[in-house]
Design a protein around this motif. Structure first.
Motif, PDB file in Angstrom:
ATOM      1  N   TYR A 109       0.542  -1.183  -0.450  1.00 35.25           N
ATOM      2  CA  TYR A 109       0.314  -0.391  -0.051  1.00 35.25           C
ATOM      3  C   TYR A 109       1.307   1.321  -0.141  1.00 35.25           C
ATOM      4  CZ  TYR A 109      -3.702   2.941   0.800  1.00 35.25           C
ATOM      5  OH  TYR A 109      -5.889   3.448   0.359  1.00 35.25           O
ATOM      6  N   HIS A 110       1.983   1.242   0.384  1.00 38.74           N
ATOM      7  CA  HIS A 110       3.156   2.306   0.665  1.00 38.74           C
ATOM      8  C   HIS A 110       3.932   2.515  -0.762  1.00 38.74           C
ATOM      9  CE1 HIS A 110       2.251   2.880   4.780  1.00 38.74           C
ATOM     10  NE2 HIS A 110       3.264   2.319   5.567  1.00 38.74           N
ATOM     11  N   ARG A 113       1.413   3.444  -3.372  1.00 41.07           N
ATOM     12  CA  ARG A 113       1.036   5.252  -2.603  1.00 41.07           C
ATOM     13  C   ARG A 113       1.717   6.283  -3.329  1.00 41.07           C
ATOM     14  NH1 ARG A 113      -0.525   8.028   2.553  1.00 41.07           N
ATOM     15  NH2 ARG A 113      -1.560   8.950   1.610  1.00 41.07           N
ATOM     16  N   ARG A 114       3.061   6.104  -3.237  1.00 37.74           N
ATOM     17  CA  ARG A 114       4.188   6.819  -2.614  1.00 37.74           C
ATOM     18  C   ARG A 114       4.279   6.876  -4.981  1.00 37.74           C
ATOM     19  NH1 ARG A 114       6.655   4.274   1.920  1.00 37.74           N
ATOM     20  NH2 ARG A 114       5.709   5.570   3.510  1.00 37.74           N
ATOM     21  N   SER A 117       1.616   8.294  -6.120  1.00 33.46           N
ATOM     22  CA  SER A 117       2.525  10.480  -5.901  1.00 33.46           C
ATOM     23  C   SER A 117       3.274  10.870  -6.257  1.00 33.46           C
ATOM     24  CB  SER A 117       2.609  10.758  -4.282  1.00 33.46           C
ATOM     25  OG  SER A 117       2.209  11.714  -3.864  1.00 33.46           O
ATOM     26  N   ILE A 209      -5.154   7.633  -4.069  1.00 31.26           N
ATOM     27  CA  ILE A 209      -4.894   8.285  -4.663  1.00 31.26           C
ATOM     28  C   ILE A 209      -5.212   7.760  -6.533  1.00 31.26           C
ATOM     29  CG2 ILE A 209      -3.002   7.291  -4.971  1.00 31.26           C
ATOM     30  CD1 ILE A 209      -1.007   9.925  -4.905  1.00 31.26           C
TER      31      ILE A 209
ATOM     32  N   THR B  77      -9.286  11.106  -1.793  1.00 28.48           N
ATOM     33  CA  THR B  77      -7.674  10.744  -1.998  1.00 28.48           C
ATOM     34  C   THR B  77      -7.324  12.643  -2.684  1.00 28.48           C
ATOM     35  OG1 THR B  77      -7.950  11.255  -4.354  1.00 28.48           O
ATOM     36  CG2 THR B  77      -8.787   9.369  -3.921  1.00 28.48           C
ATOM     37  N   SER B  78      -5.631  11.778  -2.102  1.00 35.59           N
ATOM     38  CA  SER B  78      -4.688  12.969  -2.276  1.00 35.59           C
ATOM     39  C   SER B  78      -3.054  12.246  -2.815  1.00 35.59           C
ATOM     40  CB  SER B  78      -4.749  13.623  -1.636  1.00 35.59           C
ATOM     41  OG  SER B  78      -3.967  15.385  -0.700  1.00 35.59           O
ATOM     42  N   PHE B  79      -2.391  13.046  -2.582  1.00 42.91           N
ATOM     43  CA  PHE B  79      -0.967  12.368  -2.333  1.00 42.91           C
ATOM     44  C   PHE B  79      -0.396  12.257  -1.386  1.00 42.91           C
ATOM     45  CE2 PHE B  79      -0.924  16.835  -5.614  1.00 42.91           C
ATOM     46  CZ  PHE B  79      -0.643  16.284  -5.871  1.00 42.91           C
ATOM     47  N   GLU B  80       0.557  11.553  -1.623  1.00 43.48           N
ATOM     48  CA  GLU B  80       1.504  11.283   0.544  1.00 43.48           C
ATOM     49  C   GLU B  80       2.089  11.778   0.690  1.00 43.48           C
ATOM     50  OE1 GLU B  80       4.380   9.194   2.153  1.00 43.48           O
ATOM     51  OE2 GLU B  80       4.946  10.418   0.156  1.00 43.48           O
ATOM     52  N   THR B  83       6.353  12.477  -0.144  1.00 46.95           N
ATOM     53  CA  THR B  83       6.436  13.080  -1.447  1.00 46.95           C
ATOM     54  C   THR B  83       5.800  14.529  -1.452  1.00 46.95           C
ATOM     55  OG1 THR B  83       4.482  12.078  -2.083  1.00 46.95           O
ATOM     56  CG2 THR B  83       6.337  10.680  -2.936  1.00 46.95           C
ATOM     57  N   PHE B 142      -3.122  -3.182   5.210  1.00 46.43           N
ATOM     58  CA  PHE B 142      -2.148  -3.925   5.687  1.00 46.43           C
ATOM     59  C   PHE B 142      -1.750  -5.000   6.491  1.00 46.43           C
ATOM     60  CE2 PHE B 142      -1.072   0.914   5.515  1.00 46.43           C
ATOM     61  CZ  PHE B 142      -0.644   1.297   4.491  1.00 46.43           C
TER      62      PHE B 142
END
Lengths: 443, 443
Positions: A109-110, A113-114, A117, A209, B77-80, B83, B142
């Motif tokens: 998930y991390h 997402r990263r 992004s 995201i 949703t959005s940016f991480e 980053t 997770f």
């Protein structure tokens, strides 16, 4: 006539030179590894030369070597890739940004997402160098004493890849309608829950995201084992590989592209980019002299430690200024050991020279004039040894500046490297298709 | 006379307004949440007004609400955060950059490394909003079905904090000598291996990045429970808290500062910054009208869902344009329920108006002229209700621009807010000492 096949160039950096002596070279910036100002300048220069990507090597531990050798290394510490590449995204416009991230010590998930992004922040320039991490020092930084066995690591990596790409597909590309009149921000029919439950991972989703600009960021792999090649052929967009010479490169190229065909993928949908350590001079002699001078900056502490590891035998008893004596059989990797011994014999290197070579950089190198280097790169391209290279610079800034000022124009003159970026995303630079969304119509 | 105590201001954003109707407000940018260009412009404006920090809220899942309400939300949703804040570090010079990161769903080695990297990239402007994450939707992303119990989450958080700060101390501040002559890159006597083995975590170290510019990035916490307050008093540099009014704020302030004294910390070494939703008008009426207009953009789907959750009772059967009827007792949080019912009674709100308030924002708000708002902020400061605020803007860009153009100059005129940044790091902005290194002489 079809257009000439084009060379693709990445700059492989940690995030500077991988050569242990680089920071001591005359005129080099000793703090380059940890100065954002310097790194920004390097990447902007690479962008001015239309490089496909800046490729950041990474480790999840201080490098695994005796402290006596480690204290000589300018790459024992550095920036973390996601933070560095995101900072670089703001000050560049076209160059791809490839970060190394581990499937063994992080959560899908991390990671999903990263990279999503970074892909949005850079308008489609993110790449993931998927590594499985075999370093036991890294394991101990993540609460594990025992490291995961090789094949298991690869099975987990494949599942991890499936989950990450599945999370990237959580939203259709046109999910966000933002209709202020009706108050509908997104269309709920364009959202999917992955709900993955597998052998290693259980991840529900959806990702928080939007789908990446590239659909999926570019996925790079570096495995050279049977499992690594197969995973790459099935899933990778690019392969970073260490190949000692053109003959080996051609065998690797044919093998991976053949595996692609057997799983139904088009050969051109994966770019094979071996690492190449490049030293440019105005004459061959000058280039050779620079290369030799660089090795003298590898301290004995580093060189002898590296050579002892490579040979599986402590070289302290050898005469450093003599030729390499017979080395007893050991349980070190046989191929690595023989490669080193053959190099010493072929070039007539003393023990110290050999130690400096091994402690600095001893893989594929191209040393000569811009014409020599362009000839060699063109030969690899034409003979299908590779689709380009991950270039490693000997020292900074001059080694990088020389490549950009001398080799790149020569490649451009030959019509095998772009003069301007034709696309805006890393996928477009590499000539790769944008993946469809598994849950929605391809678009 | 001692200098007047100064107000500290953070901008609390997700990374835009937290108000559900914000994106529909006339003149607002509906895509602000996902446009780096817009966010960069907001943060540069905040920097021009000398804000202490940009504070990024975060979640590790798509927000936990029915899809019918979710589809109205511009913050699903959005940016991480790492980053986004790293990208912002390149385009700002002084403002602090605070990222939310979870101690429950991440690894201390990653967290320590990323904040250290952000701190170096920003020249000492990083802050960590340490959260323990109680969202069950996050747990399912997770690999966990069951969520960790509250007190256990806090015990793990404390250990996690010890490990992260220990990793930040891996290197002495002057470890990197980079002596090209002798070939010594770092002094090995200035490197320590943490070798942590605790109840929840086992992490060897050392960290593969130099000690952060600030020694340790600023640590922010938000827990309001007994365990949360105690952890903050023992470890935090700043507390982000939700306080409904000045009286409650003063009780919280006295409690946390008292806890600090009992563990031997100086009261001024932790800044208490409640969230405040601020709407500025040229007159009180204009401000109230803007506030009321904003609530009308909360769609019934969002408002009624939020109100039903707050009351623990489905409000679908209520007359939306009538006053709130008696609500049966339920097992919803008693205090949240009573707060909402009291608000409806006190302001004479209809069910729809109440739903819009709850669905939009119903915590501490300051609505009025610049003078009104400065008066209120000054009162909180003087009466020790807080050391400043985490300001929430109602809509963007106008709500933020109004605050910067009208309220900030009024605070500056009163001598309670800086006109220029006096320091360069976030710790300096907040008036916090630089932590010593546990392994080496403080320096």
């Amino acid at each position: 006539m079809p257009p000439t096949r084009q060379l693709h160039l990445g700059a492989f950096m940690r995030p500077v030179s991988l050569h242990t002596g680089a920071w001591r070279f005359p005129g080099a910036w000793p703090d380059a590894n940890f100065s954002f100002r310097h790194i920004k300048r390097f990447v902007q220069t690479l962008e001015s030369a239309c490089f496909d990507a800046f490729f950041m090597a990474d480790h999840l531990a201080v490098l695994n070597m005796p402290v006596n050798a480690l204290k000589r290394s300018h790459t024992a510490t550095s920036f973390e890739p996601f933070t560095l590449l995101s900072a670089l995204a703001s000050v560049t416009e076209r160059i791809g940004l490839i970060a190394t991230a581990s499937t063994t010590f992080d959560e899908p998930y991390h990671i999903a997402r990263r990279f999503a992004s970074l892909d949005h922040l850079s308008d489609g320039r993110a790449g993931w160098n998927l590594v499985t991490t075999s370093n036991p020092d890294a394991a101990r930084n993540f609460g594990r004493d025992e490291h995961m066995e090789h094949d298991e690591r690869y099975r987990r990596a494949h599942e991890f890849y499936d989950v990450v790409t599945g999370l990237w597909d959580s939203w259709a590309d046109d999910a966000f309608v933002r209709d202020t009149e009706s108050g509908l921000f997104f269309d709920p029919d364009k959202l999917r829950v992955l709900d993955h439950k597998g052998a290693y991972l259980s991840v529900r989703g959806p990702l928080n995201i939007a789908r990446p600009v590239q659909g999926w960021p570019v996925v790079v792999q570096a495995g050279s084992s049977e499992a690594g090649r197969q995973l790459a052929a099935e899933t990778a967009d690019a392969v970073f590989t260490a190949q000692p010479n053109l003959a080996a490169g051609k065998r690797f190229y044919a093998d991976v592209k053949g595996r692609m065909e057997r799983v139904g993928r088009a050969r051109e949908h994966l770019k094979i980019l071996p690492g190449a350590f490049v030293v440019v001079g105005d004459s061959r002699d000058e280039a050779q002299e620079k290369r030799a001078l660089l090795d003298t900056f590898v301290h004995d502490d580093s060189g002898f430690a590296s050579l002892s590891i490579a040979l599986g035998h402590d070289v302290a008893s050898f005469d450093p200024d003599g030729l390499l004596p017979e080395v007893p059989e050991t349980n070190a990797s046989r191929s690595a050991r023989e490669r080193v011994i053959d190099m010493a014999r072929a070039e007539g290197l003393t023990v110290r020279q050999l130690a400096q070579r091994v402690g600095g950089y001893s893989g594929l190198q191209m040393v000569g004039t811009a014409t020599d280097i362009a000839d060699e790169m063109e030969q690899w391209l034409v003979e299908e040894g590779s689709d380009g290279f991950n270039v490693m610079f000997p020292y900074l800034p001059a080694g990088l500046d020389d490549f950009v000022a001398k080799v790149v124009p020569e490649l451009q003159r030959r019509g095998i490297f772009r003069r301007v970026y034709e696309g805006t995303t890393l996928r477009e630079h590499l000539g790769l298709p944008r993946p469809g969304n598994r849950f929605f119509e391809n678009r």
